[in-house]
Design a protein around this motif. Structure first.
Motif, PDB file in Angstrom:
ATOM      1  N   PHE A 114     -16.789 -17.971  10.284  1.00  0.00           N
ATOM      2  CA  PHE A 114     -15.800 -18.958   9.856  1.00  0.00           C
ATOM      3  C   PHE A 114     -16.420 -19.867   8.805  1.00  0.00           C
ATOM      4  O   PHE A 114     -16.941 -20.951   9.119  1.00  0.00           O
ATOM      5  CB  PHE A 114     -15.313 -19.776  11.060  1.00  0.00           C
ATOM      6  CG  PHE A 114     -14.657 -18.938  12.117  1.00  0.00           C
ATOM      7  CD1 PHE A 114     -13.284 -18.728  12.090  1.00  0.00           C
ATOM      8  CD2 PHE A 114     -15.408 -18.359  13.127  1.00  0.00           C
ATOM      9  CE1 PHE A 114     -12.671 -17.945  13.063  1.00  0.00           C
ATOM     10  CE2 PHE A 114     -14.805 -17.582  14.105  1.00  0.00           C
ATOM     11  CZ  PHE A 114     -13.427 -17.360  14.068  1.00  0.00           C
ATOM     12  N   ASP A 169      -8.589 -22.446  17.214  1.00  0.00           N
ATOM     13  CA  ASP A 169      -8.285 -21.033  17.478  1.00  0.00           C
ATOM     14  C   ASP A 169      -9.492 -20.117  17.254  1.00  0.00           C
ATOM     15  O   ASP A 169      -9.328 -18.902  17.138  1.00  0.00           O
ATOM     16  CB  ASP A 169      -7.133 -20.569  16.598  1.00  0.00           C
ATOM     17  CG  ASP A 169      -7.489 -20.657  15.111  1.00  0.00           C
ATOM     18  OD1 ASP A 169      -8.471 -21.375  14.778  1.00  0.00           O
ATOM     19  OD2 ASP A 169      -6.815 -20.000  14.301  1.00  0.00           O
ATOM     20  N   THR A 172      -9.970 -17.002  19.554  1.00  0.00           N
ATOM     21  CA  THR A 172      -9.009 -15.883  19.570  1.00  0.00           C
ATOM     22  C   THR A 172      -8.700 -15.342  18.187  1.00  0.00           C
ATOM     23  O   THR A 172      -8.006 -14.331  18.071  1.00  0.00           O
ATOM     24  CB  THR A 172      -7.697 -16.342  20.217  1.00  0.00           C
ATOM     25  OG1 THR A 172      -7.165 -17.460  19.479  1.00  0.00           O
ATOM     26  CG2 THR A 172      -7.940 -16.756  21.662  1.00  0.00           C
ATOM     27  N   PHE A 173      -9.231 -15.968  17.134  1.00  0.00           N
ATOM     28  CA  PHE A 173      -8.870 -15.567  15.767  1.00  0.00           C
ATOM     29  C   PHE A 173      -9.374 -14.148  15.459  1.00  0.00           C
ATOM     30  O   PHE A 173     -10.483 -13.780  15.821  1.00  0.00           O
ATOM     31  CB  PHE A 173      -9.471 -16.561  14.764  1.00  0.00           C
ATOM     32  CG  PHE A 173      -9.101 -16.267  13.345  1.00  0.00           C
ATOM     33  CD1 PHE A 173      -7.914 -16.738  12.805  1.00  0.00           C
ATOM     34  CD2 PHE A 173      -9.937 -15.478  12.544  1.00  0.00           C
ATOM     35  CE1 PHE A 173      -7.568 -16.456  11.489  1.00  0.00           C
ATOM     36  CE2 PHE A 173      -9.594 -15.194  11.238  1.00  0.00           C
ATOM     37  CZ  PHE A 173      -8.411 -15.679  10.708  1.00  0.00           C
ATOM     38  N   LYS A 174      -8.527 -13.354  14.811  1.00  0.00           N
ATOM     39  CA  LYS A 174      -8.870 -12.005  14.376  1.00  0.00           C
ATOM     40  C   LYS A 174      -8.933 -11.969  12.855  1.00  0.00           C
ATOM     41  O   LYS A 174      -7.934 -12.240  12.182  1.00  0.00           O
ATOM     42  CB  LYS A 174      -7.837 -10.982  14.871  1.00  0.00           C
ATOM     43  CG  LYS A 174      -7.730 -10.884  16.376  1.00  0.00           C
ATOM     44  CD  LYS A 174      -9.014 -10.311  16.977  1.00  0.00           C
ATOM     45  CE  LYS A 174      -8.881 -10.147  18.484  1.00  0.00           C
ATOM     46  NZ  LYS A 174     -10.131  -9.630  19.100  1.00  0.00           N
TER      47      LYS A 174
END
Length: 392
Positions: A114, A169, A172-174
């Motif tokens: 990220f 998030d 759970t972020f894809k």
């Protein structure tokens, strides 16, 4: 992206390290082969084992030191730029099956990164980690990721928590952007980072040349290159259980010349040619009437630890009394009704000729050629001057 001087130095150092590693592996394997073939003395075996272990430990230590330094460089670079690492989530972590000196394991870590600017992306990292570094790592853990600016999408991870703000998030972020898994090319890719047909081809040529030179180095150092060539030439005989070794024409001549060169002007009691070596009993220069045994394998001479033995000087002779053409004639004659691969040894020895009528108190010695077959129960004798077979 243009390459900086530091990057050029780093890649040149990696290239030299890999070349050195292949060279050392070649020397280690070549030395072991030379030991097994008898071209190096037996006492060199422990030195070879200890030296190989020491070199292996040194090379691994250098590699681990490089990985630690690379982590420091990436960490310091990011700190100089923004003072913080990029957060990443562990999606999967697997053991790659390689362990370094029982302290570090190669792990395959799938992560989602990220970055502060730009869209998140998924990538796979292969990295050596210690037990302490592995302990807190599990699926879903947020860790620090340091991207290599010269290799976008890839870098190094550390188990420490990043200081970058983490979104709600993140668990759970894809990511839609996915960098393909890049397998460690390790020692097989000497140039560049991304393997392709050209780089692999050039690397394999360099590896073959470097390893080959290292393998041949012990044979060159001991002067046994010709013997290695002949060993390879006649190796197929071993596959069909017909190995003749020194009884092959070229090898027999080479073995004879090497024995004569070693003997020089000294007197000898016997010169016996076995399949893989030559046994010479030669008079000691400082102790006339005493002989010592030496073993000649290829171009190497091993005097061994055998003590001197006294002998009847009437049985001693010089190399002027023997000839290779006579030895070859005896071998050729023996091959007409015997298999040369069954010979145990052939050689010159001065002794009482079989069948000769010797009166009491009278000694008559002749330099003859003796061929002894496996088991020692069957033998042939030839006249030492003419090469003709003597009656049994």
């Amino acid at each position: 992206m243009p390459q900086t001087p530091n990057l050029i130095r780093e890649r040149l150092s990696i290239f030299c390290y890999k070349i050195l590693l292949w060279l050392i592996m070649g020397i280690v394997v070549g030395t072991l082969a030379a030991l097994l073939m008898g071209y190096l003395p037996i006492w060199f075996g422990p030195i070879h084992i200890i030296g190989s272990i020491g070199l292996g430990w040194l090379l691994i230590s250098v590699y681990l030191r490089y990985t630690d330094r690379r982590l420091e460089q990436l960490t310091s670079t990011h700190q100089a730029n923004n003072g913080k690492a990029t957060p990443a989530r562990i999606d999967n972590i697997l053991y790659a099956g390689i362990r370094m000196v029982e302290t570090r394991d190669l792990m395959i870590i799938d992560i989602t990164v990220f970055p502060e600017s730009g869209e998140p992306y998924a990538t796979t990292i292969r990295q050596f980690l210690t037990v302490e570094e592995l302990e807190p790592l599990e699926v879903g853990t947020i860790i620090a990721f340091y991207e290599d600016k010269h290799d976008p999408g890839y870098g190094i991870v550390t188990p420490k928590q990043p200081v970058e703000a983490i979104g709600a998030d993140i668990e759970t972020f894809k990511a839609e952007k996915i960098y393909p898994e890049r397998r460690k090319t390790g020692l097989l890719l000497l140039i560049g980072r991304n393997p392709n047909v050209f780089k692999r081809s050039v690397s394999m040529v360099l590896i073959f040349a470097t390893f080959g030179f290292g393998f041949l180095a012990p044979f060159m150092a001991t002067g046994n290159m010709d013997w290695l060539r002949m060993y390879i030439t006649y190796f197929p005989q071993k596959l069909v259980f017909q190995y003749k070794g020194n009884f092959n024409p070229e090898m027999s001549e080479k073995a004879y010349e090497r024995a004569i060169a070693y003997i020089g002007e000294r007197r000898i009691e016997s010169v016996l040619f076995y399949k893989d070596y030559t046994m010479v009993r030669v008079e000691h220069a400082a102790m006339p009437g005493s002989v010592s045994s030496v073993t000649i394998r290829g171009n190497s001479v091993d005097a061994g630890f055998m003590s001197l033995m006294e002998i009847d000087t009437a049985r001693l002779f010089t190399v002027d009394a023997i000839r290779y053409d006579v030895l070859k004639k005896a071998l050729d004659d023996a091959s007409t009704d015997h298999d040369l691969s069954d010979i145990s040894y052939i050689g010159f020895r001065k002794d009482t000729r079989r069948g000769a009528r010797i009166q009491p108190g009278y000694k008559q010695h002749h330099i003859d050629i003796h061929i002894v077959f496996k088991g020692g129960k069957k033998s042939l004798d030839y006249h030492g001057k003419t090469g003709t077979r003597l009656p049994r």
